[in-house]
Design an enzyme around this catalytic site. Structure first.
Site, PDB file in Angstrom:
ATOM      1  CG  ASN A  35     -93.084  52.329 -66.684  1.00 12.69           C
ATOM      2  OD1 ASN A  35     -92.860  53.002 -65.681  1.00 12.69           O
ATOM      3  ND2 ASN A  35     -92.900  51.015 -66.739  1.00 12.69           N
ATOM      4  CD1 TRP A  36     -91.705  58.828 -68.121  1.00 13.78           C
ATOM      5  CD2 TRP A  36     -91.353  60.357 -66.521  1.00 13.78           C
ATOM      6  NE1 TRP A  36     -92.133  60.035 -68.598  1.00 13.78           N
ATOM      7  CE2 TRP A  36     -91.935  60.994 -67.636  1.00 13.78           C
ATOM      8  CE3 TRP A  36     -91.051  61.130 -65.388  1.00 13.78           C
ATOM      9  CZ2 TRP A  36     -92.215  62.366 -67.650  1.00 13.78           C
ATOM     10  CZ3 TRP A  36     -91.330  62.489 -65.399  1.00 13.78           C
ATOM     11  CH2 TRP A  36     -91.900  63.097 -66.529  1.00 13.78           C
ATOM     12  CE  LYS A  37     -89.539  50.339 -67.798  1.00 17.61           C
ATOM     13  NZ  LYS A  37     -88.943  49.134 -68.383  1.00 17.61           N
TER      14      LYS A  37
ATOM     15  CG  HIS B 191     -93.525  47.026 -65.186  1.00 16.08           C
ATOM     16  ND1 HIS B 191     -92.277  46.449 -65.232  1.00 16.08           N
ATOM     17  CD2 HIS B 191     -93.678  47.680 -66.362  1.00 16.08           C
ATOM     18  CE1 HIS B 191     -91.703  46.748 -66.386  1.00 16.08           C
ATOM     19  NE2 HIS B 191     -92.537  47.495 -67.089  1.00 16.08           N
TER      20      HIS B 191
ATOM     21  CD  GLU C 245     -88.734  47.061 -65.422  1.00 18.48           C
ATOM     22  OE1 GLU C 245     -89.084  48.133 -64.889  1.00 18.48           O
ATOM     23  OE2 GLU C 245     -88.426  46.967 -66.634  1.00 18.48           O
TER      24      GLU C 245
ATOM     25  CD  GLU D  27     -94.916  46.638 -70.374  1.00 17.69           C
ATOM     26  OE1 GLU D  27     -94.669  47.660 -71.015  1.00 17.69           O
ATOM     27  OE2 GLU D  27     -94.523  46.456 -69.208  1.00 17.69           O
TER      28      GLU D  27
ATOM     29  N   GLY E  48     -86.843  46.748 -72.697  1.00 13.55           N
ATOM     30  CA  GLY E  48     -85.534  47.372 -72.552  1.00 13.55           C
ATOM     31  C   GLY E  48     -84.428  46.631 -73.289  1.00 13.55           C
TER      32      GLY E  48
ATOM     33  CB  SER F 165     -88.008  47.260 -77.526  1.00  9.67           C
ATOM     34  OG  SER F 165     -87.132  46.816 -76.510  1.00  9.67           O
TER      35      SER F 165
ATOM     36  N   GLY G 263     -91.360  52.497 -72.239  1.00 11.25           N
ATOM     37  CA  GLY G 263     -90.326  52.724 -71.237  1.00 11.25           C
ATOM     38  C   GLY G 263     -89.280  53.703 -71.747  1.00 11.25           C
ATOM     39  N   GLY G 264     -88.182  53.168 -72.243  1.00 10.01           N
ATOM     40  CA  GLY G 264     -87.043  53.992 -72.672  1.00 10.01           C
ATOM     41  C   GLY G 264     -87.417  55.165 -73.558  1.00 10.01           C
TER      42      GLY G 264
HETATM   43  P1  PGA Z   1     -89.195  49.583 -72.822  1.00 11.03           P
HETATM   44  O1  PGA Z   1     -90.057  49.331 -71.482  1.00 11.03           O
HETATM   45  O2  PGA Z   1     -90.065  50.402 -73.742  1.00 11.03           O
HETATM   46  O3  PGA Z   1     -87.977  50.328 -72.351  1.00 11.03           O
HETATM   47  O4  PGA Z   1     -88.875  48.247 -73.393  1.00 11.03           O
HETATM   48  C1  PGA Z   1     -91.438  49.094 -71.544  1.00 11.03           C
HETATM   49  C2  PGA Z   1     -91.971  48.883 -70.141  1.00 11.03           C
HETATM   50  O5  PGA Z   1     -91.305  48.185 -69.353  1.00 11.03           O
HETATM   51  O6  PGA Z   1     -93.055  49.383 -69.770  1.00 11.03           O
END
Ligand code: PGA
Length: 251
Positions: free
Chosen positions: A9-11, A96, A98, A168, A174, A214, A235-236
């Site tokens: 997930n590049w966000k 998600h 966010e 999640e 993150g 994470s 994500g990251g």
């Molecule tokens: P993260 O994000 O791996 O940076 O914690 C995961 C996500 O929000 O899909």
């Protein structure tokens, strides 16, 4: 049998040229990944068409990060499911944390989005997860259970073939704080139990449930070794092809 999936997930990261380069690096390394692990990259809307030019014909799937809750028309700034499929994209992330937290995404809206996405032929990666207060209050099962039932209660066993679930925990996204493999497994098993209640044992067994928060090459192996953790939403660590592929090699 359910699939192993590692989805990036590049966000809201990378410009279009940077995204195209990252996709090329992922495709180049994807040959190292065993065929029973499906790789997916979820990019910003602006990147879908050019990134599809890179991934098409490869084993890497392409996902959006969201879609509109309306089919078409006067909804300025929104992106419809038919626009998504016209880029070549085959999946979309929905719900998600966010989006729930910053953009007012409700379970009701997610029902509409999921309905439209499935009707358009997209597969949905539906995210659920509790925040830190809810976890500390011991409400994580209740919260995740309600999110799961509120959305999936509107769908059939047949629809479930198009739905992937991602658990999640918001406090792990993150933050560098991963849920322990045992903490993740107990929620994954709980979600699978809900699916069994709602749709029967076969659907419960066939549904892929990803862990996100994470997740990185150093902890993915322990998470993926759990019986109900079928992969990750990353994500990251998805912003570096090497780390992303490293995670996919952790099964
Ligand atoms: P993260 O994000 O791996 O940076 O914690 C995961 C996500 O929000 O899909």
């Amino acid at each position: 049998m359910r699939k192993h999936i590692v989805a990036g997930n590049w966000k809201m990261n990378t410009t279009v040229p940077e995204g195209v380069e990252l996709a090329k690096a992922v495709v180049a390394k994807s040959a190292e990944v065993p065929a029973d692990v499906k790789l997916i990259i979820a990019t910003p809307f602006t990147h879908l068409y050019p990134v599809n030019e890179v991934v098409k014909g490869s084993a890497v799937g392409l996902s959006a990060e969201n879609c509109a809750d309306k089919e078409k028309g006067a909804y300025t700034g929104e992106v419809s499911v038919s626009m998504l499929t016209s880029t070549g994209c085959e999946y979309t992330i929905l719900g998600h944390s966010e989006r729930r937290q910053y953009y007012g995404e409700t379970d009701e809206k997610l029902v509409e989005k999921t309905r439209l996405a499935i009707a358009a032929g997209l597969q949905v990666i539906l995210c659920v997860g509790e925040n830190l207060d809810e976890r500390e209050a011991g409400k994580h099962f209740e919260v995740v259970g309600a999110q799961t039932r509120n959305v999936l209660g509107n769908f059939t066993a047949e629809d479930m073939a198009k739905i992937i679930i991602a658990y999640e925990p918001v406090w792990a996204i993150g933050t560098g704080k991963t849920a322990t493999a045992d903490q993740a497994e107990e929620i994954h098993a709980y979600i699978r139990g809900i699916l069994k209640d709602m749709f029967g044992a076969q659907v419960a067994d066939d549904t892929t449930i990803l862990y996100g928060g994470s997740c990185k090459p150093s902890n993915a192996g322990e998470l993926f070794a759990k019986p109900d953790i079928d992969g990750g939403l990353i994500g990251g660590a998805a912003l570096k092809a090497e780390d992303f592929i490293g995670i996919a090699l952790s099964f």
